[in-house]
Design a protein around this motif. Structure first.
Motif, PDB file in Angstrom:
ATOM      1  N   THR A 164       0.851  -1.198   0.000  1.00 47.80           N
ATOM      2  CA  THR A 164       0.000   0.000   0.000  1.00 47.80           C
ATOM      3  C   THR A 164       0.884   1.245   0.000  1.00 47.80           C
ATOM      4  N   PRO A 165       0.713   2.130  -1.004  1.00 46.53           N
ATOM      5  CA  PRO A 165       1.599   3.295  -1.058  1.00 46.53           C
ATOM      6  C   PRO A 165       1.460   4.193   0.162  1.00 46.53           C
ATOM      7  N   GLN A 166       2.596   4.628   0.660  1.00 49.74           N
ATOM      8  CA  GLN A 166       2.570   5.635   1.733  1.00 49.74           C
ATOM      9  C   GLN A 166       2.325   7.006   1.135  1.00 49.74           C
ATOM     10  N   LYS A 167       2.677   7.157  -0.150  1.00 50.35           N
ATOM     11  CA  LYS A 167       2.408   8.409  -0.852  1.00 50.35           C
ATOM     12  C   LYS A 167       2.337   8.093  -2.343  1.00 50.35           C
ATOM     13  N   THR A 168       1.617   8.920  -3.083  1.00 50.79           N
ATOM     14  CA  THR A 168       1.584   8.787  -4.538  1.00 50.79           C
ATOM     15  C   THR A 168       2.042  10.115  -5.134  1.00 50.79           C
ATOM     16  N   PRO A 169       2.653  10.155  -6.301  1.00 52.34           N
ATOM     17  CA  PRO A 169       3.036   8.973  -7.064  1.00 52.34           C
ATOM     18  C   PRO A 169       4.135   8.168  -6.360  1.00 52.34           C
ATOM     19  N   ASP A 199     -16.504   4.105  -1.493  1.00 50.92           N
ATOM     20  CA  ASP A 199     -16.288   5.014  -0.372  1.00 50.92           C
ATOM     21  C   ASP A 199     -14.802   5.153  -0.056  1.00 50.92           C
ATOM     22  N   TRP A 200     -13.970   4.994  -1.059  1.00 47.81           N
ATOM     23  CA  TRP A 200     -12.528   5.187  -0.876  1.00 47.81           C
ATOM     24  C   TRP A 200     -12.224   6.691  -0.842  1.00 47.81           C
ATOM     25  N   CYS A 215     -11.492   3.031  -6.588  1.00 45.64           N
ATOM     26  CA  CYS A 215     -10.025   2.863  -6.567  1.00 45.64           C
ATOM     27  C   CYS A 215      -9.383   3.464  -7.816  1.00 45.64           C
ATOM     28  N   VAL A 216      -8.203   4.003  -7.627  1.00 47.54           N
ATOM     29  CA  VAL A 216      -7.458   4.643  -8.716  1.00 47.54           C
ATOM     30  C   VAL A 216      -6.197   3.824  -9.010  1.00 47.54           C
ATOM     31  N   PRO A 232      -5.303  -1.175  -2.112  1.00 47.57           N
ATOM     32  CA  PRO A 232      -5.024   0.219  -1.791  1.00 47.57           C
ATOM     33  C   PRO A 232      -6.003   1.142  -2.501  1.00 47.57           C
ATOM     34  N   ALA A 233      -6.272   2.323  -1.923  1.00 43.14           N
ATOM     35  CA  ALA A 233      -7.220   3.261  -2.535  1.00 43.14           C
ATOM     36  C   ALA A 233      -6.686   3.776  -3.874  1.00 43.14           C
ATOM     37  N   ALA A 234      -5.443   4.195  -3.889  1.00 40.89           N
ATOM     38  CA  ALA A 234      -4.910   4.838  -5.097  1.00 40.89           C
ATOM     39  C   ALA A 234      -3.442   4.489  -5.274  1.00 40.89           C
TER      40      ALA A 234
END
Ligand SMILES: NC(=O)c1ccc[n+]([C@@H]2O[C@H](COP(=O)([O-])OP(=O)(O)OC[C@H]3O[C@@H](n4cnc5c(N)ncnc54)[C@H](O)[C@@H]3O)[C@@H](O)[C@H]2O)c1
Length: 324
Positions: A122-127, A210-211, A218-219, A285-287
């Motif tokens: 799961t990303p801690q940050k994107t990108p 509901d993300w 989801c993205v 993960p959401a995104a």
């Protein structure tokens, strides 16, 4: 002209790599057990064997010298990997190790490896850039991360140059309709949605609205399979010409939500995709989208087919008339 062994060349992404190599005049041999691949997906010599079979690898590599190999053969279903971790570690780590050792024995200098953004968890940050912590959340993601580390050790010892390419979400098809995605079971959003649109399966389940994303779904970063193929050629050329080993993200640097994908499909096909709400899935993960700048900087590669509508229209052409 180079001579390239493509392990897993009968699969979705592998067959597009084979085609791209052949189109520029390279000579290709496919090594594949056809467990999920298709003989009709490529037109060259096939060695039908398991990547863990050292004798078959030695035999294939002893025919004539190869300049490089591309390794895409893997077990690649996240859910199955949770149920059968031993299989995923054996095929994905053991297979990569067996291939790397065979390449060293045969003095093939370079290997391009299919990794995945699942190595990040799961990303801690994107990108997500390449320095992002590696916390895979499934045996599948772990197996790819361990395989990357096997290759990193061999590269550090100077035995085999390697490029680990961390794909985000592969999508699309050959624009002329000759190659495309035919997985059984299919788990990827775009082919699933297209098959629902064609009435070949029940309405698409949208896992959560509901993300914490702009429209609640989801993205993901959808990258055209033609761009993935061109990245493999760029990485292979760089390694053969002496560039250092490494790991690179392959994405567009842009995320699309599930509802944006469904809207693109409606635009391209003229009718909506039937879909229903479903509960969120554990571990989604959401995104997730890539920072793809390092591949541009080091390999001179960037995605060209980045419009979601183009990806969807190529996938739609294949979904309506799959050749295999
Ligand atoms: N499709 C994606 O979105 C995606 C994303 C990230 C990473 N990847 C990775 O890319 C690679 C290719 O994915 P794909 O979607 O083309 O999958 P695919 O299943 O279509 O292709 C895999 C190919 O490898 C072959 N193979 C599998 N196990 C083998 C073995 N033990 N010995 C020899 N051949 C074997 C299969 O027959 C098939 O032809 C995989 O390593 C996968 O983990 C895919």
């Amino acid at each position: 002209m180079r001579r390239v062994l493509v392990v897993g060349g009968a699969g979705y992404i592998g067959s597009h790599c084979v085609r791209a190599l052949q189109e520029r005049g390279d000579e290709v041999v496919v090594f594949d057990d056809l467990s999920t691949g298709h003989r009709a997906a490529f037109d060259c010599e096939l060695v039908q064997a398991d990547v863990r079979d050292a004798i078959a690898l030695d035999r294939a590599l002893s025919q004539q010298p190869f300049d490089a190999a591309i390794h895409l053969a893997a077990k690649a279903l996240v859910g199955e990997s949770v149920a059968r971790p031993e299989l995923y570690l054996d095929v994905n780590v053991g297979g990569t190790s067996a291939l790397a050792h065979a390449l060293i024995r045969a003095e093939v200098p370079a290997l391009v490896f299919s990794s995945t953004c699942a190595v990040y968890g799961t990303p801690q940050k994107t990108p997500v850039d390449e320095e992002h912590p590696k916390r895979p959340e499934s045996p599948y993601g772990l197996s790819k991360w361990l395989a990357e580390q096997v290759l990193e050790q061999l590269s550090a010892s100077g035995r085999l140059a390697s490029a680990s390419l961390r794909y985000f979400n592969a999508a699309g098809a050959q624009p002329d309709g000759s190659l495309g995605e035919s997985h059984t079971p299919e788990t990827h959003l775009i082919p699933l949605a297209l098959q629902a649109r064609l009435g070949q399966r029940p309405p698409l389940r949208v896992f959560g609205r509901d993300w914490p994303t702009p429209d609640g779904t989801c993205v993901r970063d959808y990258i055209h399979v033609l761009d993935l193929a061109s990245a493999h050629l760029a990485a292979l050329d760089a390694l053969v010409e002496g560039a250092p080993s490494g790991a690179w993200n392959l994405g567009t640097g842009h995320g699309s939500s599930v509802l944006e994908v469904l809207a693109a499909i409606e635009r391209q096909t003229g009718e909506p995709v039937p879909w229903t709400d479903a509960a969120r899935r554990d571990g989604d993960p959401a995104a997730v989208w890539a920072c793809a700048g390092l591949a541009e900087q080091d390999l001179g590669w960037s995605a060209k087919h980045t419009r979601l509508d183009d990806i969807v229209s190529d996938a739609w052409r294949w979904a309506r008339r799959p050749r295999y």
